[in-house]
Design a protein around this motif. Structure first.
Motif: not given
Length: 823
Positions: A613-620
């Motif tokens: 599935q489409e997953v958003s990869i986010v970093s902080d």
């Protein structure tokens, strides 16, 4: 029955060619040994490959077959099987081609493997060299205006390399590989035996050129030299993957006695990239010839090959009888046993008189055949009294065999019979009896003047008759369970069964039927003595079944057996229920069952559900590099399709921060994955140099001059960093340093050059910057780069004289200085 249909039975003609015997059959066609005759005793033995009639309905196949057959007909070379004619008779296409009296290389290699040996290396090199010569000729063919035809065989394998008993080597089936592959798709046969000789580009479905044929013949050479194929696997998929990798162990690792030059030749031919292989077939052939000349003394290699075949395969070299084997191939087919039938072509519709000569008999038997179709002369081997037997006319169907004619009476009797008819009134009743005996005419019953009473009739003695003995016929079938019909009457028994009360001396027609198998029928005479037993091998009905998936490329398991990747056409699916499982990485496995109950081809397409599935990869903070399974994907924030059925490895990297790792499975339905990056600690870094004032660049962006200290907010992170030192606009050195969390992180570098003083021996004393001295001529090593002062001293007439000079030293260079002249 048309002539062409009789030809399919191995009896009759096809156009102007007389079909002598059937050699082989398969999914694409049949091969016959044939003869062409002409005026003046002209006779030519050749091979006929006839396309199966049902394939004429496949317009795409016919077009491909005709186009490539016409192209291959252009080829006229000693190492290529010659095509004489491409014809069509009664809607059926056929090819008339050169007959090669010999064997294919497949049979030769198999015989050697069974004997635990390999083909002698010199003969292997010679066979492949000859085949390469034929390939090179075909590859460089052009049209009349010089346009390359782009001919590629596409199906080089041991089956298509023929070796005659005279030592000739010829390539067969040139130009019909594309048509054959279409039949393979319809029958599921291609991936059974041909994939082991495919090239990586052929496996990948890419455009193929001459280099593909060179790769394939390299595989054949490897197998001929070692007895093993270079690319093996338990399944078709494993073989394809091995070819795709093209990782080959040199032949000498299996056969240590092989010269090292052979390893080089084979490995170059089997290079994964077409550009790394031989530029053309001729270059590879010349390389093989060089090895032959250097390692083996073969004055006449063709003669040595001929002697080898005659010694190891004597059964196929019988010049006094028709050939028992034809070195020709049929797509998907196997050779069939041969009989001793000789064919004589007779125009349909004519009653014919045929002579049959028996082996060991002194005179022929004669009979009249009145069946419409082809009359056949068959040589029989049997008992010494066979010449006294009345022989039937043999035609191509069971119905015609039942309509056989009795041998006629000798013609000399008829004039006498005519005379007796004229004298009939004078000879009655004796004449009537004589005619009845010799003409087999039953005499008329006598006229009774007084009718007999019923009692007199009942008291009249009955004619004595001897009934034939009754016998039992045992019928066995493989597999059992077939229904039985005798003379058209259905029986209640199923095989194996015993059918009792059959009159001896009679002939019965037997029909066996079983669901999923071809109908089996035969005619059998019930013998008065001995055992009457019949065994039938039932042939399963095979239906083409096409299995596809969306997307394609799924592994197909039919009844638990791996049969290849979708789209897959299987030509040997029998009647009954079958189970299919489709497996593709990233998708849920799909299983279904189907049942074959008719001869109609079946086709199934299954849509596979993705396991990602489409997953958003986010970093902080954002801007981190995303690496999935070791492959860079981009920088955060980033959307990626991730699998949900297995664990993944995700890595985020950003300068000044510790790397963030994710090891695990993505939760289905969760559309975001957030990773927090931890800043790396800042520590002081001191940098100095000799000489000072050298420009320093840290990690290609921070600059300064030595001596310098970066600390506090300008400190550097723990880990590896790149330092570049520059002087006077020139880069002196670039090095990588490791900065620790504790301790004194200090870097000191020195940049040196050399000064060489040239002078006569003992010319005087030289001082460098007033500190270092030497007696000229001499050299100052490890001199810090930059400007230096040199002092030259010499004593003349008891007086010391002095001169000075400034010198600039460059990094890594030697400056040469002349000792000054003193007057």
């Amino acid at each position: 029955m048309p002539q062409q249909e009789q030809s399919a039975l191995g009896i009759g003609c096809l156009g102007k060619y007389e079909l002598l015997r059937k050699i082989a059959s398969g999914g694409m066609g049949e091969v016959f040994l044939a003869r062409q005759v002409g005026e003046g005793g002209f006779e030519k033995i050749l091979a006929i490959k006839r396309i199966l009639p049902h394939l004429t309905e496949d317009e795409t196949f016919v077009r491909m077959f005709l186009d490539e057959a016409r192209t291959s007909a252009r080829l006229n070379h000693v190492n290529i099987v010659q095509i004489y004619e491409l014809g069509k008779e009664a809607g059926v296409h056929f090819i008339a081609m050169e007959y090669v009296h010999g064997l294919d290389l497949r049979r030769i290699l198999d015989r050697q493997r069974e004997a635990g040996a390999v083909l002698p290396p010199a003969l292997s090199l010679f066979v492949i060299r000859e085949a390469l010569t034929g390939l090179h000729y075909a590859h460089r063919q052009t049209t009349l205006d010089g346009t390359p035809l782009g001919i590629v065989h596409r199906d080089i394998s041991p089956q298509n390399i023929l070796v005659s008993y005279e030592g000739e080597v010829k390539i067969a089936d040139f130009g019909i590989a594309r048509a054959a592959n279409r039949i393979s798709e319809a029958t599921g046969g291609m991936l059974k035996g041909k994939i082991a000789y495919m090239s990586p580009e052929q496996v990948a479905g890419k455009e193929m050129g001459p280099a593909s044929d060179i790769f394939s013949i390299g595989i054949v050479l490897y197998e001929a030299l070692t007895g093993k194929r270079p690319f093996e696997g338990k399944t078709s998929l494993e073989i394809l993957q091995a070819i795709r990798r093209a990782e080959v162990s040199p032949p000498s690792t299996i056969e240590p006695g092989l010269p090292p030059q052979i390893d080089e030749i084979v490995c170059r031919a089997l290079a994964r990239s077409p550009e790394d292989r031989y530029p053309d077939a001729r270059t590879m052939a010349l390389a093989l010839q060089e090895v032959l000349n250097a390692e083996w003394e073969m004055l006449d290699p063709a003669a040595e090959l001929s002697e080898y075949l005659k010694e190891h395969f004597p059964e196929g070299n019988t010049p006094t009888s028709p050939p028992s084997e034809l070195a020709a191939t049929v797509v998907g087919g196997e050779e069939v046993p041969l009989d001793t039938t000789q064919l004589e072509c007779v125009p349909p519709g004519e009653a014919t008189e045929t002579e049959t000569f028996l082996e060991g008999a002194s005179s022929p038997s004669r009979w009249i055949g009145g069946e419409v179709g082809m009359t056949v002369t068959q040589t029989l081997a049997g008992t010494p009294q066979a010449s006294d037997m009345a022989l039937p006319t043999l035609v191509g169907t069971p119905q015609s065999r039942q309509a056989m004619k009795e041998p006629p009476s000798s013609p000399w009797k008829w004039p006498w019979l005519l005379l007796l008819l004229l004298l009939l009134p004078l000879l009655l009743p004796a004449g009537r009896a004589w005619l009845g005996e010799h003409l087999r005419i039953s005499p008329s019953p006598p006229t009774l003047k007084t009718p007999l009473s019923r009692k007199e009739v009942d008291r009249a003695p009955a004619l004595e008759t001897v009934p034939p003995p009754r016998r039992t016929l045992r019928i066995v079938s493989h597999p059992p369970g077939a229904t039985i019909s005798i003379n058209g009457e259905h029986r209640p028994e199923r095989t194996p069964a015993e059918i009792p009360d059959l009159p001896a001396g009679t002939r019965v027609e037997i029909l066996l039927e079983k669901e999923g198998f071809e109908r089996w029928h035969d005619s059998r005479k019930i013998e008065a003595e001995g055992t009457n037993e019949l065994t039938a091998d039932l042939v399963p009905i095979e239906v083409p079944v096409t299995i596809d998936s969306e997307p394609q490329g799924a592994e197909v398991y039919l009844d638990g057996v791996d049969v290849g990747l979708t789209r897959q056409t299987l030509g040997s699916v029998t009647f009954g229920e079958h189970r299919v499982k489709l497996v593709k990485p990233g998708y849920r496995s799909a299983s279904f069952t189907f049942r074959v109950t008719r001869r109609t081809p079946l086709s199934f397409v299954k849509r596979l559900s993705p396991l990602q599935q489409e997953v958003s990869i986010v970093s902080d903070p954002p801007g981190a590099s995303v690496i999935l399974e070791g492959v860079p994907q981009g920088t955060t924030p980033l959307r990626l399709p991730l699998p949900t059925d297995r664990k993944i490895s995700l890595l985020l990297e950003k300068e000044g921060y510790e790397s963030a790792h994710f090891e695990g499975s993505v939760t289905p339905g969760k559309g975001e994955l957030v990773l927090t990056l931890t800043p790396l600690p800042l520590v002081p870094l001191k940098i100095d140099s000799r000489p000072q004032g050298i420009e320093v660049v840290l990690d290609q962006n921070r600059k300064g001059q030595t001596p310098l200290v970066w600390r506090g907010k300008r400190g550097v992170t723990v880990g590896k960093h790149e330092l570049t030192f520059r002087y006077a606009g020139r880069t002196l050195e670039t090095r990588t340093i490791s900065v620790g969390a504790e301790g004194d992180n200090k870097v000191v570098v020195t940049f040196h050059g050399r000064i060489a003083v040239r002078a006569p021996q003992d010319a005087g004393t030289v001082l460098l910057d007033g500190e270092r001295n030497c007696l000229a001529p001499c050299t100052f090593a490890d001199v810090v780069i930059g400007k230096h002062q040199m002092t030259f001293k010499r004593v003349i007439g008891g007086v010391e004289k002095v001169k000075t000079r400034d010198v600039t030293v460059e990094f890594g260079q030697t400056v040469e200085v002349e000792f000054p002249f003193f007057e």
